[in-house]
Design an enzyme around this catalytic site. Structure first.
Site, PDB file in Angstrom:
ATOM      1  CG  HIS A 115     -21.951   8.190  42.725  1.00 17.50           C
ATOM      2  ND1 HIS A 115     -22.880   7.417  42.045  1.00 17.50           N
ATOM      3  CD2 HIS A 115     -22.587   9.344  43.075  1.00 17.50           C
ATOM      4  CE1 HIS A 115     -24.031   8.077  42.006  1.00 17.50           C
ATOM      5  NE2 HIS A 115     -23.875   9.247  42.615  1.00 17.50           N
ATOM      6  CD  GLU A 137     -27.390 -12.270   9.568  1.00 15.82           C
ATOM      7  OE1 GLU A 137     -26.547 -11.396   9.325  1.00 15.82           O
ATOM      8  OE2 GLU A 137     -27.125 -13.494   9.567  1.00 15.82           O
ATOM      9  CE  LYS A 142     -15.018   1.545  14.692  1.00 12.14           C
ATOM     10  NZ  LYS A 142     -14.749   0.224  14.119  1.00 12.14           N
ATOM     11  NE  ARG A 182      -3.519  -1.514   3.047  1.00 10.65           N
ATOM     12  CZ  ARG A 182      -4.794  -1.604   2.719  1.00 10.65           C
ATOM     13  NH1 ARG A 182      -5.396  -0.613   2.104  1.00 10.65           N
ATOM     14  NH2 ARG A 182      -5.483  -2.682   3.016  1.00 10.65           N
ATOM     15  CG  LEU A 232     -25.300  -4.757  12.874  1.00 11.24           C
ATOM     16  CD1 LEU A 232     -25.526  -5.501  14.174  1.00 11.24           C
ATOM     17  CD2 LEU A 232     -26.642  -4.435  12.222  1.00 11.24           C
ATOM     18  CD  GLU A 233     -18.067  -0.991  14.179  1.00  6.05           C
ATOM     19  OE1 GLU A 233     -17.700  -1.341  15.306  1.00  6.05           O
ATOM     20  OE2 GLU A 233     -17.245  -0.665  13.291  1.00  6.05           O
ATOM     21  CB  VAL A 258     -18.636  -6.255  13.460  1.00  4.09           C
ATOM     22  CG1 VAL A 258     -18.255  -5.198  14.459  1.00  4.09           C
ATOM     23  CG2 VAL A 258     -18.561  -7.610  14.072  1.00  4.09           C
ATOM     24  CG  LEU A 294       3.966   2.411   6.759  1.00  5.34           C
ATOM     25  CD1 LEU A 294       5.036   2.853   7.756  1.00  5.34           C
ATOM     26  CD2 LEU A 294       4.366   1.086   6.104  1.00  5.34           C
ATOM     27  N   GLY A 351      -2.088  -0.853   7.319  1.00  5.90           N
ATOM     28  CA  GLY A 351      -2.943  -1.968   6.900  1.00  5.90           C
ATOM     29  C   GLY A 351      -4.407  -1.605   6.758  1.00  5.90           C
TER      30      GLY A 351
HETATM   31  P1  FAD Z   1      -4.179  -5.963   7.812  1.00  2.00           P
HETATM   32  O1  FAD Z   1      -4.521  -4.817   8.666  1.00  2.00           O
HETATM   33  O2  FAD Z   1      -5.165  -6.410   6.802  1.00  2.00           O
HETATM   34  O3  FAD Z   1      -2.812  -5.588   7.104  1.00  2.00           O
HETATM   35  C1  FAD Z   1      -2.213  -6.392   6.150  1.00  2.00           C
HETATM   36  C2  FAD Z   1      -1.329  -5.534   5.288  1.00  2.00           C
HETATM   37  O4  FAD Z   1      -0.499  -6.397   4.521  1.00  2.00           O
HETATM   38  C3  FAD Z   1      -2.075  -4.670   4.279  1.00  2.00           C
HETATM   39  O5  FAD Z   1      -1.690  -3.328   4.398  1.00  2.00           O
HETATM   40  C4  FAD Z   1      -1.685  -5.241   2.913  1.00  2.00           C
HETATM   41  O6  FAD Z   1      -1.551  -4.219   1.932  1.00  2.00           O
HETATM   42  C5  FAD Z   1      -0.325  -5.846   3.232  1.00  2.00           C
HETATM   43  N1  FAD Z   1       0.037  -6.948   2.353  1.00  2.00           N
HETATM   44  C6  FAD Z   1      -0.667  -8.069   2.083  1.00  2.00           C
HETATM   45  N2  FAD Z   1       0.029  -8.887   1.271  1.00  2.00           N
HETATM   46  C7  FAD Z   1       1.193  -8.260   1.025  1.00  2.00           C
HETATM   47  C8  FAD Z   1       2.325  -8.590   0.236  1.00  2.00           C
HETATM   48  N3  FAD Z   1       2.392  -9.737  -0.430  1.00  2.00           N
HETATM   49  N4  FAD Z   1       3.337  -7.698   0.180  1.00  2.00           N
HETATM   50  C9  FAD Z   1       3.297  -6.516   0.845  1.00  2.00           C
HETATM   51  N5  FAD Z   1       2.252  -6.155   1.612  1.00  2.00           N
HETATM   52  C10 FAD Z   1       1.220  -7.026   1.699  1.00  2.00           C
HETATM   53  N6  FAD Z   1     -10.818  -4.574  14.201  1.00  2.00           N
HETATM   54  C11 FAD Z   1     -10.862  -4.110  15.452  1.00  2.00           C
HETATM   55  O7  FAD Z   1     -10.227  -4.693  16.342  1.00  2.00           O
HETATM   56  N7  FAD Z   1     -11.579  -2.992  15.782  1.00  2.00           N
HETATM   57  C12 FAD Z   1     -12.301  -2.323  14.869  1.00  2.00           C
HETATM   58  O8  FAD Z   1     -12.925  -1.321  15.190  1.00  2.00           O
HETATM   59  C13 FAD Z   1     -12.296  -2.789  13.534  1.00  2.00           C
HETATM   60  N8  FAD Z   1     -12.984  -2.143  12.595  1.00  2.00           N
HETATM   61  C14 FAD Z   1     -12.941  -2.595  11.304  1.00  2.00           C
HETATM   62  C15 FAD Z   1     -13.702  -1.935  10.355  1.00  2.00           C
HETATM   63  C16 FAD Z   1     -13.695  -2.368   9.048  1.00  2.00           C
HETATM   64  C17 FAD Z   1     -14.511  -1.629   8.021  1.00  2.00           C
HETATM   65  C18 FAD Z   1     -12.884  -3.475   8.678  1.00  2.00           C
HETATM   66  C19 FAD Z   1     -12.827  -3.931   7.249  1.00  2.00           C
HETATM   67  C20 FAD Z   1     -12.131  -4.150   9.617  1.00  2.00           C
HETATM   68  C21 FAD Z   1     -12.167  -3.717  10.945  1.00  2.00           C
HETATM   69  N9  FAD Z   1     -11.459  -4.375  11.944  1.00  2.00           N
HETATM   70  C22 FAD Z   1     -11.514  -3.930  13.236  1.00  2.00           C
HETATM   71  C23 FAD Z   1     -10.620  -5.543  11.653  1.00  2.00           C
HETATM   72  C24 FAD Z   1      -9.145  -5.121  11.561  1.00  2.00           C
HETATM   73  O9  FAD Z   1      -9.008  -4.139  10.555  1.00  2.00           O
HETATM   74  C25 FAD Z   1      -8.266  -6.317  11.252  1.00  2.00           C
HETATM   75  O10 FAD Z   1      -8.503  -7.333  12.190  1.00  2.00           O
HETATM   76  C26 FAD Z   1      -6.799  -5.940  11.305  1.00  2.00           C
HETATM   77  O11 FAD Z   1      -6.519  -4.910  10.399  1.00  2.00           O
HETATM   78  C27 FAD Z   1      -5.912  -7.150  11.008  1.00  2.00           C
HETATM   79  O12 FAD Z   1      -4.585  -6.777  11.050  1.00  2.00           O
HETATM   80  P2  FAD Z   1      -3.466  -7.546  10.198  1.00  2.00           P
HETATM   81  O13 FAD Z   1      -2.176  -6.885  10.545  1.00  2.00           O
HETATM   82  O14 FAD Z   1      -3.601  -9.001  10.375  1.00  2.00           O
HETATM   83  O15 FAD Z   1      -3.820  -7.267   8.663  1.00  2.00           O
HETATM   84  P1  NAI Z   2     -19.286 -10.879  10.294  1.00  4.58           P
HETATM   85  O1  NAI Z   2     -18.805 -12.265  10.250  1.00  4.58           O
HETATM   86  O2  NAI Z   2     -19.203 -10.094  11.557  1.00  4.58           O
HETATM   87  O3  NAI Z   2     -20.844 -10.831   9.870  1.00  4.58           O
HETATM   88  C1  NAI Z   2     -21.302 -11.330   8.649  1.00  4.58           C
HETATM   89  C2  NAI Z   2     -22.811 -11.474   8.727  1.00  4.58           C
HETATM   90  O4  NAI Z   2     -23.307 -11.756   7.433  1.00  4.58           O
HETATM   91  C3  NAI Z   2     -23.264 -12.624   9.615  1.00  4.58           C
HETATM   92  O5  NAI Z   2     -24.282 -12.171  10.471  1.00  4.58           O
HETATM   93  C4  NAI Z   2     -23.761 -13.670   8.629  1.00  4.58           C
HETATM   94  O6  NAI Z   2     -24.778 -14.493   9.144  1.00  4.58           O
HETATM   95  C5  NAI Z   2     -24.263 -12.765   7.517  1.00  4.58           C
HETATM   96  N1  NAI Z   2     -24.357 -13.412   6.203  1.00  4.58           N
HETATM   97  C6  NAI Z   2     -23.457 -14.265   5.636  1.00  4.58           C
HETATM   98  N2  NAI Z   2     -23.884 -14.631   4.405  1.00  4.58           N
HETATM   99  C7  NAI Z   2     -25.075 -13.988   4.186  1.00  4.58           C
HETATM  100  C8  NAI Z   2     -25.994 -13.941   3.112  1.00  4.58           C
HETATM  101  N3  NAI Z   2     -25.811 -14.651   1.989  1.00  4.58           N
HETATM  102  N4  NAI Z   2     -27.098 -13.174   3.207  1.00  4.58           N
HETATM  103  C9  NAI Z   2     -27.315 -12.456   4.344  1.00  4.58           C
HETATM  104  N5  NAI Z   2     -26.462 -12.460   5.405  1.00  4.58           N
HETATM  105  C10 NAI Z   2     -25.365 -13.204   5.327  1.00  4.58           C
HETATM  106  O7  NAI Z   2     -18.536 -10.142   9.096  1.00  4.58           O
HETATM  107  P2  NAI Z   2     -18.323  -8.613   8.753  1.00  4.58           P
HETATM  108  O8  NAI Z   2     -19.371  -7.769   9.386  1.00  4.58           O
HETATM  109  O9  NAI Z   2     -18.172  -8.579   7.280  1.00  4.58           O
HETATM  110  O10 NAI Z   2     -16.942  -8.278   9.440  1.00  4.58           O
HETATM  111  C11 NAI Z   2     -15.735  -8.979   9.061  1.00  4.58           C
HETATM  112  C12 NAI Z   2     -14.743  -8.968  10.178  1.00  4.58           C
HETATM  113  O11 NAI Z   2     -14.253  -7.670  10.428  1.00  4.58           O
HETATM  114  C13 NAI Z   2     -15.326  -9.496  11.467  1.00  4.58           C
HETATM  115  O12 NAI Z   2     -14.776 -10.761  11.681  1.00  4.58           O
HETATM  116  C14 NAI Z   2     -14.912  -8.536  12.521  1.00  4.58           C
HETATM  117  O13 NAI Z   2     -14.136  -9.203  13.472  1.00  4.58           O
HETATM  118  C15 NAI Z   2     -14.064  -7.478  11.813  1.00  4.58           C
HETATM  119  N6  NAI Z   2     -14.568  -6.165  12.208  1.00  4.58           N
HETATM  120  C16 NAI Z   2     -14.466  -5.784  13.516  1.00  4.58           C
HETATM  121  C17 NAI Z   2     -14.985  -4.602  13.949  1.00  4.58           C
HETATM  122  C18 NAI Z   2     -14.887  -4.251  15.376  1.00  4.58           C
HETATM  123  O14 NAI Z   2     -14.137  -4.888  16.095  1.00  4.58           O
HETATM  124  N7  NAI Z   2     -15.614  -3.255  15.862  1.00  4.58           N
HETATM  125  C19 NAI Z   2     -15.632  -3.660  13.050  1.00  4.58           C
HETATM  126  C20 NAI Z   2     -15.717  -4.167  11.691  1.00  4.58           C
HETATM  127  C21 NAI Z   2     -15.177  -5.355  11.316  1.00  4.58           C
END
Ligand code: FAD
Ligand code: NAI
Length: 462
Positions: free
Chosen positions: A441, A199, A51, A35, A182-183, A179, A38, A40
């Site tokens: 409190h 759902e 957020k 990317r 709904l967020e 998650v 930095l 991810g």
């Molecule tokens: P990633 O953050 O996915 O990072 C992987 C990185 O590796 C990427 O930058 C990618 O470009 C790079 N990469 C991959 N392959 C290669 C390669 N071959 N060469 C070089 N670079 C490479 N989790 C929470 O705990 N709280 C939250 O509030 C939350 N909100 C989220 C909201 C959304 C919309 C989404 C999609 C996810 C959210 N998550 C949240 C989940 C969280 O983002 C992931 O669990 C977390 O980023 C995982 O970290 P990671 O380091 O494993 O991978």
């Molecule tokens: P998720 O696994 O949380 O939810 C997916 C939902 O889609 C489930 O309720 C499932 O039953 C439903 N579903 C699956 N197939 C379907 C279909 N064909 N039709 C209708 N519903 C269907 O996955 P989500 O929301 O995509 O998040 C992915 C990951 O990202 C999660 O594992 C979560 O840990 C992480 N994340 C964490 C956040 C946080 O910590 N606040 C915020 C956003 C993401």
């Protein structure tokens, strides 16, 4: 060619934290990241931007619904979407630049580009091959595809497209009540969109405490979100500006169609391993497409480790970070450890949801005797003053020893309150230990203490 002690592939919360800890432990470290910035998924298109939008839209909701009652009168704010996206981008930028600063401070090299592992001990980036005694794969995850649904990131979007829509849609259909759905669904609902969540299952947020699920869904409905439960999405049809979502109700197989300006597909994420060359390297994978690792995050290839979303376990930033620190310690010859039983999960809606440890379902399945201490935020003075009385704290404790086994909170600041329980669990505390701890409190935290009291002789304020 350069030689390193450790090369990390991926600069998300798993990879960048692993790199910083490796450098702090005296190892010569580089990170490969393809990317432009930095941080991810989490910093660029995940936790942080979502957020920021949740915060801004929550402020609007407060202004529209609660200001007048507190005597704050006047024109309520209107939405300047372009400015909100600028605020979101600024939030991303300060965070991603912060990681760049930490890399420089810790003398970590950023090898820009996409990396692969041609053989153990070697990482290829573009045409260059670098040597490393240890390699950590932290390549993260990507959205799962849904058959019949073609994502264009404009009308039919994943969370990435949903964070950069060119306007607030009038009608948003969210596929998946997890998650992300709904967020981001609640962001757009608060900004004025008509949001319908479709759902597959009969309850939202699978795996969560059923009472939390019910209260959560009821509150989101009160906020204007609509739900179609038990519905299997068949396909979407999209033009350049509109879409139709076709679904079948599981109970009677009846077919229905929803119109939308935008469709958010949020049905889960899958490990991202493309281009790493894992097959040629013979890295063992799990049935679910994750990289298989040992208890010390070693893959089946000696010297190659993996952490974060690309391995099994909850796809959470803090889980990836903990594994990042632990694997660095293992590589440095120390004892890295992650307690997978105490990883909190938080949903950052309003009210927030926080949970940790066992649920009643997992305890029943394990045949373990437990007791429940529950306290409603309606009995909490601070919550009532702040229009945040919806929700409760529920603590699960061992029936005989009183040891805390888990907790499930829906209500104000649940994402902060849950950590009191995490610390208690790490110290092997009993519910009585929490109940005997003086809590200031008026705070929301008093609700946690009251739930702990409810595991014993009873709470005071209910
Ligand atoms: P990633 O953050 O996915 O990072 C992987 C990185 O590796 C990427 O930058 C990618 O470009 C790079 N990469 C991959 N392959 C290669 C390669 N071959 N060469 C070089 N670079 C490479 N989790 C929470 O705990 N709280 C939250 O509030 C939350 N909100 C989220 C909201 C959304 C919309 C989404 C999609 C996810 C959210 N998550 C949240 C989940 C969280 O983002 C992931 O669990 C977390 O980023 C995982 O970290 P990671 O380091 O494993 O991978
Ligand atoms: P998720 O696994 O949380 O939810 C997916 C939902 O889609 C489930 O309720 C499932 O039953 C439903 N579903 C699956 N197939 C379907 C279909 N064909 N039709 C209708 N519903 C269907 O996955 P989500 O929301 O995509 O998040 C992915 C990951 O990202 C999660 O594992 C979560 O840990 C992480 N994340 C964490 C956040 C946080 O910590 N606040 C915020 C956003 C993401």
């Amino acid at each position: 060619m350069s030689s390193y002690d450790v090369i990390v592939i991926g600069a998300g919360p798993g990879g960048y934290v692993a790199a910083i800890r490796c450098a702090q432990l005296g190892l010569k470290t580089a990170v490969v990241e393809g990317r432009e910035t930095l941080g991810g998924t989490c910093l660029n298109v995940g936790c942080i931007p979502s957020k920021a939008l949740l915060h801004a839209s929550h402020m609007l909701h407060e202004a529209e619904h609660n200001f007048a009652e507190m005597g704050l009168k006047g024109k309520s704010p209107s939405v300047d979407w372009k400015q909100m996206l600028t605020y979101k981008q600024n939030t991303i930028d300060t965070n991603t630049k912060g990681i760049e600063f930490l890399f420089k401070k810790n003398k970590i090299d950023w090898l820009k580009g996409w990396g692969s592992v041609p053989e153990a001990g070697k990482v290829k980036v573009g045409e260059e091959v670098h040597e490393a005694k240890s390699i950590i794969i932290a390549s993260g995850s990507e959205p799962s595809a849904l058959p019949g649904v073609e994502v264009d990131e404009k009308v039919v979007v994943t969370s990435t497209g949903a964070l950069t829509l060119n306007k607030v849609p009038k009608k948003l259909v969210v596929i998946g009540a997890g998650v992300i759905g709904l967020e981001l669904g609640s962001v757009y609902a608060r900004l004025g969109a008509e949001v319908t969540v479709v759902e597959f299952l009969d309850a939202i947020t699978p795996g969560m405490d059923p009472e939390v699920q019910k209260t959560f869904q009821r509150t989101l409905k009160k906020q204007g979100m609509k739900f179609v439960m038990g519905a299997a999405v068949q396909k979407t049809e999209a033009t350049k500006t509109k879409a139709k979502v076709h679904y079948k109700l599981r109970k009677d197989d009846s077919e229905h169609v929803l119109d939308a300006d935008t469709v958010l597909v949020a049905t889960g994420r899958k490990p991202y391993v493309e281009g790493l060359g894992l097959e040629a390297l013979n890295v063992e994978m799990t049935k679910r497409g994750q990289i298989a690792v040992s208890g010390t995050w070693q893959t089946s290839v000696p010297g190659v480790y993996a952490i974060g979303d690309v391995i099994e376990g909850p796809m959470l930033a803090h889980k990836a970070e903990d594994e990042g620190m632990a694997v660095a310690e293992v590589i440095a010859g120390k004892h890295g450890h992650v307690n997978y039983g105490v990883i909190p999960g938080v949903i950052y809606t309003a009210p927030e949801v926080g949970s940790v440890g066992e649920t009643e379902a997992t305890l029943k399945e394990a045949g373990r005797a437990y007791k429940v201490g529950k306290f409603s935020f309606m009995g909490n003075a601070r919550a009532k003053a702040n229009f945040a009385g919806d929700g409760f704290v529920k603590i699960l404790a061992d029936k005989d020893t009183d040891r805390i086994l888990g907790a499930h909170i829906i209500g104000p600041a649940a994402g902060e309150l849950i950590h009191e329980i995490c610390v208690a669990m790490e110290f092997g505390a009993s519910a009585q230990d929490l109940a005997l701890t003086c809590h200031a409190h008026p705070t929301y935290s008093e609700a946690v203490r009251e739930a702990a009291l409810a595991c014993g002789d009873g709470p005071i304020h209910s």
